[in-house]
Design a protein around this motif. Structure first.
Motif, mmCIF file in Angstrom:
data_model
loop_
_atom_site.group_PDB
_atom_site.id
_atom_site.type_symbol
_atom_site.label_atom_id
_atom_site.label_comp_id
_atom_site.label_asym_id
_atom_site.label_seq_id
_atom_site.Cartn_x
_atom_site.Cartn_y
_atom_site.Cartn_z
ATOM 1 N N LEU A 1 0.834 -1.194 0.000
ATOM 2 C CA LEU A 1 0.000 0.000 0.000
ATOM 3 C C LEU A 1 0.871 1.248 0.000
ATOM 4 O O LEU A 1 1.780 1.380 0.833
ATOM 5 C CB LEU A 1 -0.912 0.034 1.239
ATOM 6 N N ASN A 2 0.588 2.174 -0.912
ATOM 7 C CA ASN A 2 1.225 3.483 -0.944
ATOM 8 C C ASN A 2 0.129 4.536 -0.815
ATOM 9 O O ASN A 2 -0.439 4.959 -1.825
ATOM 10 C CB ASN A 2 2.006 3.688 -2.251
ATOM 11 N N PRO A 3 -0.200 4.943 0.405
ATOM 12 C CA PRO A 3 -1.278 5.912 0.566
ATOM 13 C C PRO A 3 -0.966 7.224 -0.154
ATOM 14 O O PRO A 3 0.165 7.708 -0.138
ATOM 15 C CB PRO A 3 -1.353 6.123 2.084
ATOM 16 N N VAL A 4 -1.989 7.811 -0.773
ATOM 17 C CA VAL A 4 -1.828 9.106 -1.428
ATOM 18 C C VAL A 4 -1.549 10.180 -0.386
ATOM 19 O O VAL A 4 -0.722 11.077 -0.596
ATOM 20 C CB VAL A 4 -3.086 9.442 -2.251
ATOM 21 N N ALA A 5 -2.241 10.101 0.750
ATOM 22 C CA ALA A 5 -2.001 11.054 1.829
ATOM 23 C C ALA A 5 -0.576 10.887 2.340
ATOM 24 O O ALA A 5 -0.011 9.790 2.337
ATOM 25 C CB ALA A 5 -2.996 10.816 2.965
ATOM 26 N N GLU A 6 0.013 12.006 2.775
ATOM 27 C CA GLU A 6 1.409 11.955 3.229
ATOM 28 C C GLU A 6 1.571 11.131 4.493
ATOM 29 O O GLU A 6 2.658 10.620 4.776
ATOM 30 C CB GLU A 6 1.923 13.380 3.433
ATOM 31 N N GLY A 7 0.516 10.998 5.262
ATOM 32 C CA GLY A 7 0.586 10.190 6.470
ATOM 33 C C GLY A 7 -0.775 9.639 6.834
ATOM 34 O O GLY A 7 -1.798 9.985 6.230
ATOM 35 N N LEU A 8 -0.791 8.759 7.832
ATOM 36 C CA LEU A 8 -2.025 8.196 8.364
ATOM 37 C C LEU A 8 -2.189 8.670 9.797
ATOM 38 O O LEU A 8 -1.205 8.855 10.518
ATOM 39 C CB LEU A 8 -1.973 6.666 8.348
ATOM 40 N N SER A 9 -3.419 8.845 10.224
ATOM 41 C CA SER A 9 -3.638 9.127 11.639
ATOM 42 C C SER A 9 -3.336 7.860 12.438
ATOM 43 O O SER A 9 -3.412 6.748 11.901
ATOM 44 C CB SER A 9 -5.088 9.551 11.875
ATOM 45 N N PRO A 10 -2.965 7.991 13.721
ATOM 46 C CA PRO A 10 -2.749 6.780 14.526
ATOM 47 C C PRO A 10 -3.953 5.846 14.503
ATOM 48 O O PRO A 10 -3.800 4.623 14.438
ATOM 49 C CB PRO A 10 -2.493 7.341 15.930
ATOM 50 N N LYS A 11 -5.152 6.421 14.517
ATOM 51 C CA LYS A 11 -6.358 5.594 14.509
ATOM 52 C C LYS A 11 -6.461 4.787 13.217
ATOM 53 O O LYS A 11 -6.804 3.595 13.232
ATOM 54 C CB LYS A 11 -7.588 6.476 14.678
ATOM 55 N N LEU A 12 -6.129 5.424 12.077
ATOM 56 C CA LEU A 12 -6.187 4.709 10.806
ATOM 57 C C LEU A 12 -5.153 3.586 10.753
ATOM 58 O O LEU A 12 -5.434 2.487 10.261
ATOM 59 C CB LEU A 12 -5.956 5.671 9.643
ATOM 60 N N LEU A 13 -3.944 3.846 11.260
ATOM 61 C CA LEU A 13 -2.929 2.796 11.252
ATOM 62 C C LEU A 13 -3.347 1.644 12.151
ATOM 63 O O LEU A 13 -3.126 0.466 11.810
ATOM 64 C CB LEU A 13 -1.578 3.357 11.699
ATOM 65 N N ILE A 14 -3.959 1.952 13.281
ATOM 66 C CA ILE A 14 -4.448 0.894 14.173
ATOM 67 C C ILE A 14 -5.487 0.040 13.456
ATOM 68 O O ILE A 14 -5.432 -1.197 13.488
ATOM 69 C CB ILE A 14 -5.048 1.519 15.454
ATOM 70 N N GLU A 15 -6.428 0.686 12.782
ATOM 71 C CA GLU A 15 -7.487 -0.065 12.090
ATOM 72 C C GLU A 15 -6.911 -0.897 10.948
ATOM 73 O O GLU A 15 -7.354 -2.024 10.698
ATOM 74 C CB GLU A 15 -8.553 0.898 11.594
ATOM 75 N N LEU A 16 -5.928 -0.360 10.254
ATOM 76 C CA LEU A 16 -5.305 -1.108 9.164
ATOM 77 C C LEU A 16 -4.538 -2.311 9.709
ATOM 78 O O LEU A 16 -4.589 -3.411 9.137
ATOM 79 C CB LEU A 16 -4.361 -0.187 8.390
ATOM 80 N N ALA A 17 -3.843 -2.125 10.830
ATOM 81 C CA ALA A 17 -3.126 -3.242 11.445
ATOM 82 C C ALA A 17 -4.096 -4.306 11.940
ATOM 83 O O ALA A 17 -3.821 -5.511 11.845
ATOM 84 C CB ALA A 17 -2.266 -2.731 12.599
ATOM 85 N N GLU A 18 -5.229 -3.892 12.460
ATOM 86 C CA GLU A 18 -6.237 -4.866 12.894
ATOM 87 C C GLU A 18 -6.795 -5.632 11.703
ATOM 88 O O GLU A 18 -7.104 -6.828 11.808
ATOM 89 C CB GLU A 18 -7.341 -4.147 13.664
ATOM 90 N N SER A 19 -6.901 -4.978 10.548
ATOM 91 C CA SER A 19 -7.316 -5.672 9.328
ATOM 92 C C SER A 19 -6.270 -6.708 8.923
ATOM 93 O O SER A 19 -6.605 -7.811 8.479
ATOM 94 C CB SER A 19 -7.514 -4.667 8.184
ATOM 95 N N ALA A 20 -4.985 -6.351 9.083
ATOM 96 C CA ALA A 20 -3.913 -7.296 8.771
ATOM 97 C C ALA A 20 -3.978 -8.511 9.679
ATOM 98 O O ALA A 20 -3.688 -9.640 9.261
ATOM 99 C CB ALA A 20 -2.557 -6.612 8.905
ATOM 100 N N LEU A 21 -4.373 -8.303 10.923
ATOM 101 C CA LEU A 21 -4.526 -9.429 11.856
ATOM 102 C C LEU A 21 -5.707 -10.317 11.451
ATOM 103 O O LEU A 21 -5.635 -11.542 11.565
ATOM 104 C CB LEU A 21 -4.738 -8.896 13.275
#
Length: 445
Positions: free
Chosen positions: A27-47
């Protein structure tokens, strides 16, 4: 989702790549960064949908491993729901601190946007191979000198409007310098180089361009003769994206993933701590790191302590930053050796000697470090082979059992310590000692 991309292609959500531990997406997000909440949700999806392993690549992309045909589709749906827009087309990359670094010579984002638009208008996106990439480097604390690309544009200091050094086929040290040009000409040269590559087919890169083609690019709107061009070897690589970085407004704290990989639950734990401390944004950084932004300055130490407790890398001097290791066995079915166990043992025992890149590859594919390394341990049917100054695909000069590879490297490290001259780098000492002697030492019981 049924036609998986071949190895070497870009494993986007729409084209997952088959690996030894299942499907992999990048994944290469268009946004320059992710909020901590978004990274948490993405990591939970990976789990939920993968094997729980997440990676940040050497180029600063996010990878999720261990997916299946069905779970890739579910992951893609969740990414859409989260509103994470991923970049498509020819990668035109800027540094992770682009636009917010007070030491930057120029903000590269405008130039990068102009190149993306020109590539799209020229219809090149579908004609170029998935590994063709462009770098636009504005300088500063975290340059992209260590990242290879087909076309590189790096701003150079000038008393007038921004000037860009245009080079091709390599990183900051190895790329071939073409010319220094103003903003418009540099963009045109970059697009012209990509057009030449596209004409050669989807397997082509700028390294395949002829001398005549390179000469024509170099003479295109040139503002500096080749005789005064900066030489690639004179470029210093930027610092690692680990530690504290002062920004135009606040600071960023860089935390590395050991060997570019961490269990998703540990990424969740770190992001939760960052959120509690006030972080507002997390950026992916080349060199396999995460940059935390927005938190007050006095929270850096507790965030670093949490990261250290979880096993992340918090110091650029950590010897693990000089070891490239793929997941290996048992995580990857292609792996013949337990790469991460070997890496941990070597890093712990030989920290003072590791001033070069050591590559540990579970098989000859060399996923973690495609280029040559001073030393490479590669697993195959004969055990743990040692390759000197080459890639994992090269024929090993000697073998020892996979479970004992770390001891072999410790013997080589001891050889370096006893043989190196005062002030001599370990890598230079290895070259002087020669492949045969190194291999013989590695094999000794």
């Amino acid at each position: 989702m049924n036609a998986f991309s071949r190895r070497g292609a870009c494993p986007a959500l729409s084209a997952p790549m088959q690996t030894g531990d299942g499907l992999l997406v990048r994944l290469n997000p268009v946004a320059e960064g992710l909020s901590p909440k978004l990274l948490i949700e993405l990591a939970e999806s990976a789990l939920r949908y993968g094997n729980g392993i997440m990676e940040v690549t050497a180029r600063g992309s996010l990878q999720i491993r261990g997916l299946t045909t069905e779970s890739v589709a579910l992951l893609a749906a969740e990414v859409d729901v989260l509103g994470i827009v991923v970049r498509t087309g020819v990668p035109v990359e800027t540094g992770p601190l682009a636009g917010i670094d007070p030491q930057e010579i120029a903000d590269p984002r405008l130039m990068a946007g102009r190149i993306r638009m020109a590539v799209e208008e020229a219809g090149l996106a579908t004609r170029l191979g998935p590994k063709v990439a462009v770098i636009v480097d504005g300088g500063g604390q975290l340059t992209l000198d260590g990242v290879a690309a087909d076309v590189r544009l790096k701003v150079v200091r000038s008393d007038i409007a921004s000037r860009w050094l245009v080079s091709v086929a390599g990183d900051g040290q190895t790329a071939r310098s073409l010319t220094v040009a103003d903003e418009d000409a540099a963009r045109d040269i970059a697009v012209a180089a990509l057009r030449m590559v596209a004409e050669k087919g989807r397997e082509a890169h700028t390294r395949d361009l002829s001398g005549r083609q390179l000469a024509s690019l170099a003479s295109w709107h040139s503002t500096a003769p080749p005789s005064v061009m900066p030489e690639g070897g004179a470029v210093e690589h930027s610092r690692l994206a680990i530690g504290l970085f002062n920004l135009n407004n606040g600071h960023a704290l860089g935390i590395g993933l050991p060997y570019g990989s961490m269990p998703a639950d540990k990424i969740v734990a770190l992001a939760q701590k960052a959120l509690a401390l006030g972080a507002t944004e997390i950026r992916l950084a080349p060199g396999r790191a995460l940059l935390f932004l927005g938190q007050p300055a006095d929270t850096s130490q507790p965030l670093q302590q949490t990261a250290a407790d979880l096993g992340f890398v918090i110091a650029p001097t950590d010897p693990r930053t000089r070891v490239a290791a793929c997941p290996g066995a048992p995580a990857c079915a292609s792996g013949r050796i337990a790469t991460r166990d070997i890496a941990e043992a070597i890093a712990a025992e030989n920290a003072e000697t590791l001033d070069f890149t050591l590559h540990i590859s579970g098989c000859a594919k060399g996923c973690a470090h495609p280029g040559p390394a001073a030393l490479t341990i590669v697993g195959d049917e004969n055990g743990a082979g040692l390759v000197v100054n080459a890639t994992a695909k090269a024929l090993p000069a000697g073998y020892r059992p996979g479970y004992d590879a770390a001891r072999g490297i410790s013997r080589v490290a001891a050889m370096i310590r006893s043989a190196r001259f005062q002030g001599e780098a370990a890598a230079a000492c290895l070259t002087r000692l020669g492949t045969a002697g190194i291999a013989e030492t590695y094999k000794q019981e």
